[in-house]
Design a protein around this motif. Structure first.
Motif, PDB file in Angstrom:
ATOM      1  N   HIS A 125       0.933  -1.310   0.249  1.00  0.00           N
ATOM      2  CA  HIS A 125      -0.032  -0.025   0.020  1.00  0.00           C
ATOM      3  C   HIS A 125       1.123   1.216  -0.151  1.00  0.00           C
ATOM      4  CE1 HIS A 125      -2.280  -3.232   1.566  1.00  0.00           C
ATOM      5  NE2 HIS A 125      -3.524  -2.349   1.051  1.00  0.00           N
ATOM      6  N   PHE A 126       0.316   2.019  -0.729  1.00  0.00           N
ATOM      7  CA  PHE A 126       1.071   3.249  -0.486  1.00  0.00           C
ATOM      8  C   PHE A 126      -0.221   4.881  -0.262  1.00  0.00           C
ATOM      9  CE2 PHE A 126       0.247   2.215  -5.510  1.00  0.00           C
ATOM     10  CZ  PHE A 126       0.262   3.875  -5.684  1.00  0.00           C
ATOM     11  N   VAL A 127       0.299   6.215   0.186  1.00  0.00           N
ATOM     12  CA  VAL A 127      -0.545   7.349  -0.089  1.00  0.00           C
ATOM     13  C   VAL A 127      -0.354   8.757  -1.361  1.00  0.00           C
ATOM     14  CG1 VAL A 127      -1.538   8.654   1.667  1.00  0.00           C
ATOM     15  CG2 VAL A 127      -0.754   6.156   2.570  1.00  0.00           C
ATOM     16  N   ARG A 128      -1.372   8.655  -1.601  1.00  0.00           N
ATOM     17  CA  ARG A 128      -0.988  10.081  -2.867  1.00  0.00           C
ATOM     18  C   ARG A 128      -1.673  10.656  -1.856  1.00  0.00           C
ATOM     19  NH1 ARG A 128      -3.259   7.037  -7.350  1.00  0.00           N
ATOM     20  NH2 ARG A 128      -1.515   6.090  -8.530  1.00  0.00           N
ATOM     21  N   PHE A 129      -0.857  11.550  -1.482  1.00  0.00           N
ATOM     22  CA  PHE A 129      -1.656  13.824  -1.178  1.00  0.00           C
ATOM     23  C   PHE A 129      -1.544  13.971  -2.032  1.00  0.00           C
ATOM     24  CE2 PHE A 129       1.211  10.924   2.517  1.00  0.00           C
ATOM     25  CZ  PHE A 129       0.335  10.966   3.012  1.00  0.00           C
ATOM     26  N   LYS A 130      -2.581  14.960  -2.258  1.00  0.00           N
ATOM     27  CA  LYS A 130      -3.203  15.674  -2.686  1.00  0.00           C
ATOM     28  C   LYS A 130      -2.880  17.201  -2.486  1.00  0.00           C
ATOM     29  CE  LYS A 130      -5.319  12.881  -6.365  1.00  0.00           C
ATOM     30  NZ  LYS A 130      -6.361  12.048  -7.329  1.00  0.00           N
ATOM     31  N   ALA A 131      -2.804  18.090  -3.634  1.00  0.00           N
ATOM     32  CA  ALA A 131      -3.526  19.604  -3.246  1.00  0.00           C
ATOM     33  C   ALA A 131      -4.612  20.051  -3.851  1.00  0.00           C
ATOM     34  CB  ALA A 131      -2.492  20.502  -3.991  1.00  0.00           C
ATOM     35  N   ALA A 132      -4.936  21.308  -2.882  1.00  0.00           N
ATOM     36  CA  ALA A 132      -6.866  21.260  -2.986  1.00  0.00           C
ATOM     37  C   ALA A 132      -6.958  21.506  -4.151  1.00  0.00           C
ATOM     38  CB  ALA A 132      -6.422  23.089  -2.137  1.00  0.00           C
TER      39      ALA A 132
END
Length: 56
Positions: free
Chosen positions: A9-16
């Motif tokens: 598993h991994f996490v994607r962090f997105k901007a507003a």
């Protein structure tokens, strides 16, 4: 949180605005990926920001 083809598993962090900013490392367990999310929520507001695009 995203599951990769090999089951990690991994996490994607997105901007507003919806653009991807950061992708985490791979985690063997879903629980570890969730811990990553909680850690960023807790620690990011006070973290130092370093702009490495500025020339010295």
């Amino acid at each position: 949180m995203v599951e990769s083809k090999n089951g990690e598993h991994f996490v994607r962090f997105k901007a507003a605005n919806g653009e991807a900013m950061v992708r985490s490392e791979l985690y063997a367990s879903k629980a570890s990926a969730k811990y990553c999310i909680e850690s960023v929520k807790k620690n990011a507001p006070g973290a130092e920001t370093v702009d490495e695009t500025v020339s010295a």
